[in-house]
Design an enzyme around this catalytic site. Structure first.
Site, PDB file in Angstrom:
ATOM      1  N   LYS A   1       0.820  -1.215   0.000  1.00 21.42           N
ATOM      2  CA  LYS A   1       0.000   0.000   0.000  1.00 21.42           C
ATOM      3  C   LYS A   1       0.856   1.267   0.000  1.00 21.42           C
ATOM      4  CE  LYS A   1      -4.283  -2.031   1.594  1.00 21.42           C
ATOM      5  NZ  LYS A   1      -3.914  -3.466   1.691  1.00 21.42           N
TER       6      LYS A   1
HETATM    7  C1  LIG Z   1      -4.605  -4.517   1.059  1.00 27.21           C
HETATM    8  C2  LIG Z   1      -3.857  -5.806   1.003  1.00 27.21           C
HETATM    9  C3  LIG Z   1      -4.216  -6.840   0.100  1.00 27.21           C
HETATM   10  C4  LIG Z   1      -5.438  -6.764  -0.795  1.00 27.21           C
HETATM   11  O1  LIG Z   1      -5.314  -5.838  -1.828  1.00 27.21           O
HETATM   12  P1  LIG Z   1      -6.620  -5.353  -2.651  1.00 27.21           P
HETATM   13  O2  LIG Z   1      -6.139  -4.250  -3.523  1.00 27.21           O
HETATM   14  O3  LIG Z   1      -7.596  -4.868  -1.610  1.00 27.21           O
HETATM   15  O4  LIG Z   1      -7.142  -6.516  -3.406  1.00 27.21           O
HETATM   16  C5  LIG Z   1      -3.416  -7.978   0.071  1.00 27.21           C
HETATM   17  N1  LIG Z   1      -2.346  -8.123   0.888  1.00 27.21           N
HETATM   18  C6  LIG Z   1      -1.976  -7.157   1.770  1.00 27.21           C
HETATM   19  C7  LIG Z   1      -0.802  -7.383   2.644  1.00 27.21           C
HETATM   20  C8  LIG Z   1      -2.707  -5.966   1.858  1.00 27.21           C
HETATM   21  O5  LIG Z   1      -2.342  -5.023   2.739  1.00 27.21           O
END
Ligand SMILES: *Cc1c(COP(=O)(O)O)cnc(C)c1O
Length: 469
Positions: free
Chosen positions: A112
């Site tokens: 993120k």
């Molecule tokens: C947010 C997240 C996901 C999922 O990603 P999306 O874009 O919501 O599908 C997967 N793994 C981790 C570690 C995350 O923080």
């Protein structure tokens, strides 16, 4: 570039306005009116570029008309300069033609950061130019909150309030939020669960009178700028592995469908991608759609991969829009139906079209632990539970061994010690250097009751760099 709503009834916006918008006024999500498309020669000419320069070439068409080239380049250089690995998103080989794209070298150790480090800088740049300030109110069950706070901590024109459920996030996750200090940073622990937090954020968007005219901005994955930033690393990975002359497949640990949707866009922009695998945990609404054409809500289960614990996938609407020939009225109808409690199927040929590119698998906690143990035995690498789900799905769903398979490594294992321990991996995990004193740092956080009025009063008392709005 202009952006339109998936439900067809909201005004089209330019990049600057879409950056500051949450949901469209018709309840839809914004998508580009038309996607840029790169030729194979153009993509090939980007081989070997540093990450921020590749990012500039991939994203430039999306911000065209809103941010001059020189400013955008500078923002990108700063954004990806904070990552702890000089390759920014290095590839690590697990097996013959099987690779993990490590997306966890940013400040908060999850992918993120790629989007939220950029979002914070883009917001500040745009607000400075317009002479405006905004307030961000977001809810988190873990990763989003810390990444958003890290992304906004230097913003002059943003005050950020992150709500997390009191005593219900892991200690690493909590400390990654509460140890970042700044007069514009506000951590609120709500005496309730994650849904309570999310509900308060939603209600705050619906009635903004407590903000006294200050604009409220969303940082959840419906924000277009987040999706945009995630497109880049698909190009980056493919270029390392012989693309675009060779096609590549990706397996993506998936919750809200934001990350994998970025891969779908990369393909539509000209990157040869053979297969996209939707890897879910037990919360498998997307797997049920991909395997059986049923999009139906079920109860939420807590799993070892909490960042993928969702009942519905908000960004899936963006794919549905394309599958329905970009017919906004059709999407509004489907979503209305869904909201009334019904699930839906799409027409057979639309589903078949999706299945040409997408495969899927749901992986439970036991299989997640087995995969962590298996990969540790095979390679000595310790995977986090989300990435492990991606590996398991890649191994089950792979169509061709000749095509490189890239699993998105979405988090660093040190964030999820419980799963690693359950998997029986004895190796001690260390926090990276920039977080090595995390457990000794002071924390700052306000505990509030599960009461919307109390939260809104707090925001309005502190929303202007700690002072009243
Ligand atoms: C947010 C997240 C996901 C999922 O990603 P999306 O874009 O919501 O599908 C997967 N793994 C981790 C570690 C995350 O923080």
């Amino acid at each position: 570039m202009r952006y339109i709503s998936t439900r067809g009834q909201a005004p089209a916006l330019n990049f600057e306005d879409v950056l500051l918008a949450g949901l469209a006024t018709d309840g839809g999500l914004y998508v580009p009116e038309c996607l840029p498309r790169f030729t194979q020669e153009e993509i090939a000419s980007w081989a070997g570029l540093p990450y921020h320069e590749l990012a500039f070439r991939v994203m430039r068409p999306f911000v065209a008309g809103s941010i001059p080239d020189a400013d955008f380049k500078k923002i990108l250089e700063e954004t990806y300069g904070v990552f702890a690995h000089s390759a920014v998103a290095p590839l690590r080989q697990l097996n013959g033609n099987e690779w993990v794209l490590e997306l966890f070298h940013g400040p908060t150790l999850a992918f993120k950061d790629f989007a939220l480090q950029l979002l914070g800088r883009l917001l500040d740049y745009t607000l400075e130019k317009r002479g405006e300030r905004v307030v961000i109110v977001g809810a988190t069950s873990g990763d989003t909150g810390s990444a958003a706070i890290e992304g906004c901590k230097h913003c002059e024109n943003v005050d950020i309030f992150i709500l997390h459920p009191h005593n219900r996030v892991s200690e690493v996750q909590r400390r990654q939020m509460t140890t970042i200090f700044g007069e514009n940073i506000h951590n609120i622990a709500i005496e309730g669960n994650f849904d309570d937090c999310q509900e308060m954020v939603k209600n705050s968007f619906a009635d903004q009178s407590f903000l006294k005219g200050t604009r409220l901005v969303a940082v959840n994955s419906i924000n277009w700028a987040r999706i945009m930033a995630q497109i880049v690393y698909y190009f980056h990975a493919a270029l390392q592995l012989g693309g675009p002359a060779r096609s590549v497949s990706f397996s993506v640990p998936t919750g809200n469908f934001g990350d994998i949707f970025a891969g779908y866009l990369a393909r539509n922009m000209g990157l040869p991608i053979n297969q996209l695998i939707v890897a879910t945990n037990r919360n498998d609404i997307l797997h049920r759609f991909m395997s059986g054409n049923q999009y139906v809500k079920e109860t939420l289960h807590a799993t070892l991969s909490p960042s993928m614990d969702i009942m519905v996938s908000s960004n899936f609407e963006r794919l549905l829009f394309d599958l329905h020939g970009r017919n906004g009225a059709a999407i509004a109808g489907l979503m209305d139906n869904f909201k009334q409690g019904g699930g839906f199927s799409v027409e057979q040929e639309r589903w078949t079209e999706a299945r040409k590119l997408f495969d899927s698998l749901a992986v439970d906690d036991a299989q997640t632990c087995e995969t962590i143990a298996e990969v540790y035995e095979q390679t000595g690498e310790v995977l986090d539970p989300h990435t492990a789900i991606g590996v398991k799905a890649a191994r089950e769903c792979r169509r061709s061994l000749d095509i490189p398979m890239v699993i998105l490594g979405t988090a660093h294992p040190v964030k999820f010690p419980d799963a690693v321990e359950k998997a029986g991996v004895g190796k001690a995990l260390e926090l990276p250097a920039h977080l090595s004193d995390l457990f000794e740092r002071d924390e700052r956080c306000t505990v509030l009751p599960n009461d919307l009025k109390a939260v809104q009063a707090f925001v309005s008392q502190h929303g202007n760099r700690g002072k009243p709005l």
